[in-house]
Write a protein that holds these residues in place. Sequence first.
Motif, PDB file in Angstrom:
ATOM      1  N   GLU A   1       0.812  -1.268  -0.004  1.00 45.76           N
ATOM      2  CA  GLU A   1       0.122   0.099   0.340  1.00 45.76           C
ATOM      3  C   GLU A   1       0.746   1.311   0.424  1.00 45.76           C
ATOM      4  OE1 GLU A   1      -3.059  -0.524   3.237  1.00 45.76           O
ATOM      5  OE2 GLU A   1      -3.904  -2.194   2.592  1.00 45.76           O
ATOM      6  N   GLN A   2       2.429   1.132   1.245  1.00 46.85           N
ATOM      7  CA  GLN A   2       2.805   2.743   1.314  1.00 46.85           C
ATOM      8  C   GLN A   2       3.284   2.893  -0.670  1.00 46.85           C
ATOM      9  OE1 GLN A   2       5.569   1.816   3.840  1.00 46.85           O
ATOM     10  NE2 GLN A   2       6.355   4.641   3.637  1.00 46.85           N
ATOM     11  N   VAL A   3       4.121   1.319  -0.760  1.00 49.98           N
ATOM     12  CA  VAL A   3       4.439   1.820  -2.780  1.00 49.98           C
ATOM     13  C   VAL A   3       3.716   2.266  -3.803  1.00 49.98           C
ATOM     14  CG1 VAL A   3       5.560   0.189  -4.236  1.00 49.98           C
ATOM     15  CG2 VAL A   3       5.782  -0.238  -2.289  1.00 49.98           C
ATOM     16  N   TYR A   4       2.396   1.816  -3.663  1.00 56.83           N
ATOM     17  CA  TYR A   4       1.338   2.251  -3.826  1.00 56.83           C
ATOM     18  C   TYR A   4       1.201   3.752  -3.981  1.00 56.83           C
ATOM     19  CZ  TYR A   4      -2.766   2.304  -7.241  1.00 56.83           C
ATOM     20  OH  TYR A   4      -4.133   2.462  -7.740  1.00 56.83           O
ATOM     21  N   ARG A   5       0.822   4.038  -2.786  1.00 52.96           N
ATOM     22  CA  ARG A   5       0.667   5.452  -2.478  1.00 52.96           C
ATOM     23  C   ARG A   5       1.444   6.694  -2.744  1.00 52.96           C
ATOM     24  NH1 ARG A   5      -1.443   3.786   2.245  1.00 52.96           N
ATOM     25  NH2 ARG A   5       0.396   4.440   3.742  1.00 52.96           N
ATOM     26  N   ASP A   6       2.812   5.624  -2.064  1.00 50.07           N
ATOM     27  CA  ASP A   6       4.039   6.807  -2.195  1.00 50.07           C
ATOM     28  C   ASP A   6       4.606   6.997  -3.993  1.00 50.07           C
ATOM     29  OD1 ASP A   6       4.829   6.834   0.052  1.00 50.07           O
ATOM     30  OD2 ASP A   6       6.643   5.321  -0.999  1.00 50.07           O
ATOM     31  N   ALA A   7       3.624   6.371  -5.170  1.00 48.57           N
ATOM     32  CA  ALA A   7       3.886   6.279  -6.248  1.00 48.57           C
ATOM     33  C   ALA A   7       3.689   7.057  -7.011  1.00 48.57           C
ATOM     34  CB  ALA A   7       3.214   4.941  -7.365  1.00 48.57           C
ATOM     35  N   GLY A   8       1.873   7.089  -6.336  1.00 52.24           N
ATOM     36  CA  GLY A   8       1.167   8.422  -6.626  1.00 52.24           C
ATOM     37  C   GLY A   8       1.365  10.185  -6.275  1.00 52.24           C
ATOM     38  N   VAL A   9       1.879  10.070  -5.093  1.00 50.15           N
ATOM     39  CA  VAL A   9       2.740  11.388  -4.378  1.00 50.15           C
ATOM     40  C   VAL A   9       4.159  11.528  -5.210  1.00 50.15           C
ATOM     41  CG1 VAL A   9       3.583  12.024  -2.384  1.00 50.15           C
ATOM     42  CG2 VAL A   9       1.991  11.046  -2.268  1.00 50.15           C
ATOM     43  N   ASN A  10       5.536  10.465  -5.357  1.00 47.15           N
ATOM     44  CA  ASN A  10       6.427  11.102  -5.122  1.00 47.15           C
ATOM     45  C   ASN A  10       7.282  11.079  -7.121  1.00 47.15           C
ATOM     46  OD1 ASN A  10       6.926  10.560  -3.064  1.00 47.15           O
ATOM     47  ND2 ASN A  10       8.116   9.244  -3.177  1.00 47.15           N
ATOM     48  N   LEU A  11       5.760  10.465  -8.096  1.00 48.11           N
ATOM     49  CA  LEU A  11       6.469  10.022  -9.413  1.00 48.11           C
ATOM     50  C   LEU A  11       5.005  11.370  -9.992  1.00 48.11           C
ATOM     51  CD1 LEU A  11       5.995   6.286  -9.917  1.00 48.11           C
ATOM     52  CD2 LEU A  11       8.117   7.799  -9.756  1.00 48.11           C
ATOM     53  N   PRO A  12       5.034  11.799 -11.367  1.00 45.27           N
ATOM     54  CA  PRO A  12       4.710  12.827 -12.116  1.00 45.27           C
ATOM     55  C   PRO A  12       3.498  11.867 -11.966  1.00 45.27           C
ATOM     56  CG  PRO A  12       7.432  12.138 -12.695  1.00 45.27           C
ATOM     57  CD  PRO A  12       6.761  11.323 -11.895  1.00 45.27           C
ATOM     58  N   PRO A  13       2.105  12.757 -11.681  1.00 48.27           N
ATOM     59  CA  PRO A  13       0.549  12.276 -12.267  1.00 48.27           C
ATOM     60  C   PRO A  13       0.549  11.664 -13.571  1.00 48.27           C
ATOM     61  CG  PRO A  13       0.988  14.761 -12.162  1.00 48.27           C
ATOM     62  CD  PRO A  13       2.448  14.167 -12.493  1.00 48.27           C
ATOM     63  N   GLY A  14      -0.143  10.571 -13.571  1.00 48.72           N
ATOM     64  CA  GLY A  14      -0.388   9.965 -14.982  1.00 48.72           C
ATOM     65  C   GLY A  14       0.221   8.544 -14.660  1.00 48.72           C
ATOM     66  N   LEU A  15       1.414   8.422 -13.850  1.00 50.38           N
ATOM     67  CA  LEU A  15       2.693   7.148 -14.323  1.00 50.38           C
ATOM     68  C   LEU A  15       1.598   5.936 -13.903  1.00 50.38           C
ATOM     69  CD1 LEU A  15       5.299   8.592 -13.888  1.00 50.38           C
ATOM     70  CD2 LEU A  15       4.268   7.691 -15.806  1.00 50.38           C
ATOM     71  N   VAL A  16       0.827   6.232 -12.589  1.00 47.61           N
ATOM     72  CA  VAL A  16       0.232   4.718 -12.019  1.00 47.61           C
ATOM     73  C   VAL A  16      -0.995   4.542 -12.866  1.00 47.61           C
ATOM     74  CG1 VAL A  16      -1.150   4.072  -9.884  1.00 47.61           C
ATOM     75  CG2 VAL A  16       0.761   5.958  -9.911  1.00 47.61           C
ATOM     76  N   LYS A  17      -0.434   3.560 -13.394  1.00 44.66           N
ATOM     77  CA  LYS A  17      -1.941   2.552 -14.803  1.00 44.66           C
ATOM     78  C   LYS A  17      -2.794   1.706 -13.618  1.00 44.66           C
ATOM     79  CE  LYS A  17       0.360   5.620 -18.312  1.00 44.66           C
ATOM     80  NZ  LYS A  17       1.121   4.363 -18.676  1.00 44.66           N
ATOM     81  N   GLN A  18      -2.542   1.637 -12.693  1.00 48.43           N
ATOM     82  CA  GLN A  18      -3.221   0.407 -11.887  1.00 48.43           C
ATOM     83  C   GLN A  18      -4.051   0.110 -10.424  1.00 48.43           C
ATOM     84  OE1 GLN A  18      -3.515  -2.266 -14.287  1.00 48.43           O
ATOM     85  NE2 GLN A  18      -0.953  -2.451 -15.327  1.00 48.43           N
ATOM     86  N   ARG A  19      -4.787  -0.359 -10.531  1.00 52.72           N
ATOM     87  CA  ARG A  19      -5.901   0.024  -9.976  1.00 52.72           C
ATOM     88  C   ARG A  19      -5.437  -0.703  -8.521  1.00 52.72           C
ATOM     89  NH1 ARG A  19     -10.753  -2.536  -9.564  1.00 52.72           N
ATOM     90  NH2 ARG A  19     -10.499  -3.560 -11.273  1.00 52.72           N
ATOM     91  N   TYR A  20      -5.308  -0.434  -7.464  1.00 53.81           N
ATOM     92  CA  TYR A  20      -5.057  -0.859  -6.177  1.00 53.81           C
ATOM     93  C   TYR A  20      -5.156  -2.650  -5.910  1.00 53.81           C
ATOM     94  CZ  TYR A  20      -3.334  -1.922  -1.770  1.00 53.81           C
ATOM     95  OH  TYR A  20      -2.279  -2.958  -0.840  1.00 53.81           O
ATOM     96  N   GLU A  21      -6.068  -3.199  -6.552  1.00 50.92           N
ATOM     97  CA  GLU A  21      -6.693  -4.274  -6.022  1.00 50.92           C
ATOM     98  C   GLU A  21      -6.545  -5.171  -7.233  1.00 50.92           C
ATOM     99  OE1 GLU A  21      -9.262  -1.530  -6.241  1.00 50.92           O
ATOM    100  OE2 GLU A  21      -9.472  -2.137  -4.381  1.00 50.92           O
ATOM    101  N   ASP A  22      -5.945  -4.555  -8.618  1.00 47.66           N
ATOM    102  CA  ASP A  22      -5.600  -4.775  -8.974  1.00 47.66           C
ATOM    103  C   ASP A  22      -3.484  -5.288  -9.159  1.00 47.66           C
ATOM    104  OD1 ASP A  22      -7.602  -5.390 -10.846  1.00 47.66           O
ATOM    105  OD2 ASP A  22      -6.853  -3.569 -12.295  1.00 47.66           O
ATOM    106  N   VAL A  23      -2.778  -4.059  -8.385  1.00 50.96           N
ATOM    107  CA  VAL A  23      -1.884  -4.466  -8.341  1.00 50.96           C
ATOM    108  C   VAL A  23      -1.420  -5.585  -7.352  1.00 50.96           C
ATOM    109  CG1 VAL A  23       0.531  -3.060  -6.841  1.00 50.96           C
ATOM    110  CG2 VAL A  23      -1.257  -1.611  -8.498  1.00 50.96           C
TER     111      VAL A  23
END
Lengths: 82, 571
Positions: free
Chosen positions: B291-313
């Motif tokens: 969960e933390q990695v997923y959240r970090d990805a949304g925060v730390n990385l430029p927007p639009g890069l998170v392509k998957q839903r958490y459930e899929d991840v």
Amino acid sequence: MILPSKHLPQERALLTVGAMLLAGLERPKTVSALWQEVQKGAPAALGFDWFVLALDLLYVLDAIQLRDGILVLRVGVMDQEA
Amino acid sequence: MIHTLYSDLPTFKTLHLQPGLNVLLAEKSDGATQKQTRNRAGKTSVVELIHFLLGADSNKDSLFQVAALREHRFGMICDIGGRAMKVERRGANKTNVNVSEPPSGKQRTLTNTEWTHRLGKAWFSLDPMGDHAPSYRALFAYFVRRQHSGAFSAPEKQATMQQLGAQQMALMYLLGLDWPIAGDWQLVRERDKVRQVLSKTASAGVFGSVIGKAADLRTQLVLAERKLKTVQDNLAAFKVLDEYAELEQEASQLTRDLNMLANQNTLDLGTIQDIEATFQTEVPPGLGDLEQVYRDAGVNLPPGLVKQRYEDVRAFHESVIRNRQSYLQSELAAARARIEARDGNKRRLDGRRAQIMGILQSHGALDQFQRLQAQTSQQAAVVETLRQRFAAAEKLESTKTELKVERDLLTLRLRRDFTEQSGRIDDAIRAFEETSSLLYESAGSMQVEATANGPAFKFPMQGSRSKGIKNMQIFCFDMMLMRLCRQRGIGPGFLVHDSHLFDGVDGRQVIRALRVAAQTANELEFQYLVTMNEDDAFKETEAGFDLGEYVLPVRLTDATEDGGLFGVRFD
């Protein structure tokens, strides 16, 4: 965790590890195959948990897929980077 | 010639002898039987005394070992080698004789053996002769015949026990013939005796199995050799080696395989341990981390890069972990399955190997081979033994032929010698006949023949089975010997005849014989000593011959205790 920080050296950052894994996945591989390869080539001791989280990150970024137990690069990933 | 016979025994009747005929008389007392007289007076003792002093053995039965005599010194003065010699000997010191040359000669002590050598040399020139030569004692005994040796049984024998070879040798020597022929004959005879004993024992009895007959052995040898050949062929053709090697090879291959399987199992066991360790060390990350990695990805990385839903991840995350674990599980199972498969294989190979070892051990191929080998060497030994026995038997049988050939050669040698020496034989025959013709009207004769058994002396004479005539043959023979020896310059120069020689002889012949002897002794210059019973000597008279002239002054008698030669009585 993803980016290097005050408490996380660059080579441990998931982005760095992920990049390394991508390099290892130029051909599709099983999780275990990739894991063994990484263990051999890793500059520092890499835990299994960290390896799995790096794969998770690559999945989040839609860079890889797990297809019938085989890790495969998403088409165009390398091209996009290029 | 013998001059004197004496002793330090005070009662001994010293005898002084003359050249030519000497007659020593024994008076027969009225009360005594003939037998007693002869044994008591000491006529025969004179003969024994002469022998005793001239080298005879003196064993415990000897007259001079009798307690009454053995400590006393007996002696004689006698011509030896042209000089008068004095010789003395005691029964108690029988191995030595004392010899000196009277009147002033120094006394020397000789052993009896040395003494006989000296006499042999002086009288018979015996010195340089070897083992198979006539001995001095064998020759001398013809000149002083001994009753108790059986010397009056036949002219050619000086003792009943005298061996044919010794007798032939002695007579050929005395007659001047080629005596070594008789010596060689004796050798052949001795070898033949051994051969006969051997071949007798070889063909029968206990030793029959040791040697056997050559003919039988030849057959046995051929059979044994054939059997050996068969066994050797079997051995050569025996196939045990191939079979043995194949099984042995398979067994060692099995051992190698088993070792390899064991090695592989070790590797797989290592793998299993590794995997089990992996289960311990590979701890998958928790969902919190994800969960933390997923959240970090949304925060730390430029927007639009998170392509998957958490459930899929999360589904991806879980399938990665599952994938790894199932991989490990399958690896573990595979390793275990491999080990199990190998264990099965090992059991199978082990079983086969045990079977092969069992075959090699108990199949008996090796045993059979070894048995064949043993049989071969055993049979070879049998053949060798037979071969040796055959050789021995053949040798034994061929010896018979060899000896026959040797006898034939000796017979030829003897005939040639007789031809070459016919003069000497003729002399002997003539001398015998001359004496004989003086005693009997139809003269007896002597024949010397070369037979297959050596020289034979025969005395055909009418009525020669009568004791008297036989004895006169001896007389003739001895006169002949004296004549020949005087001619050749050998012999002791005296002849002694015991009264036994005249046993059973007709009175006329006795007195004639004594006359002939006196004449011959005179002619040939030898000494003739004869002992007689008084009544035998004077039964008849011969014209122109007075026996009384030759009778010694000393007379022996058994009528008194001191009347005998020794003057003492002993038993």
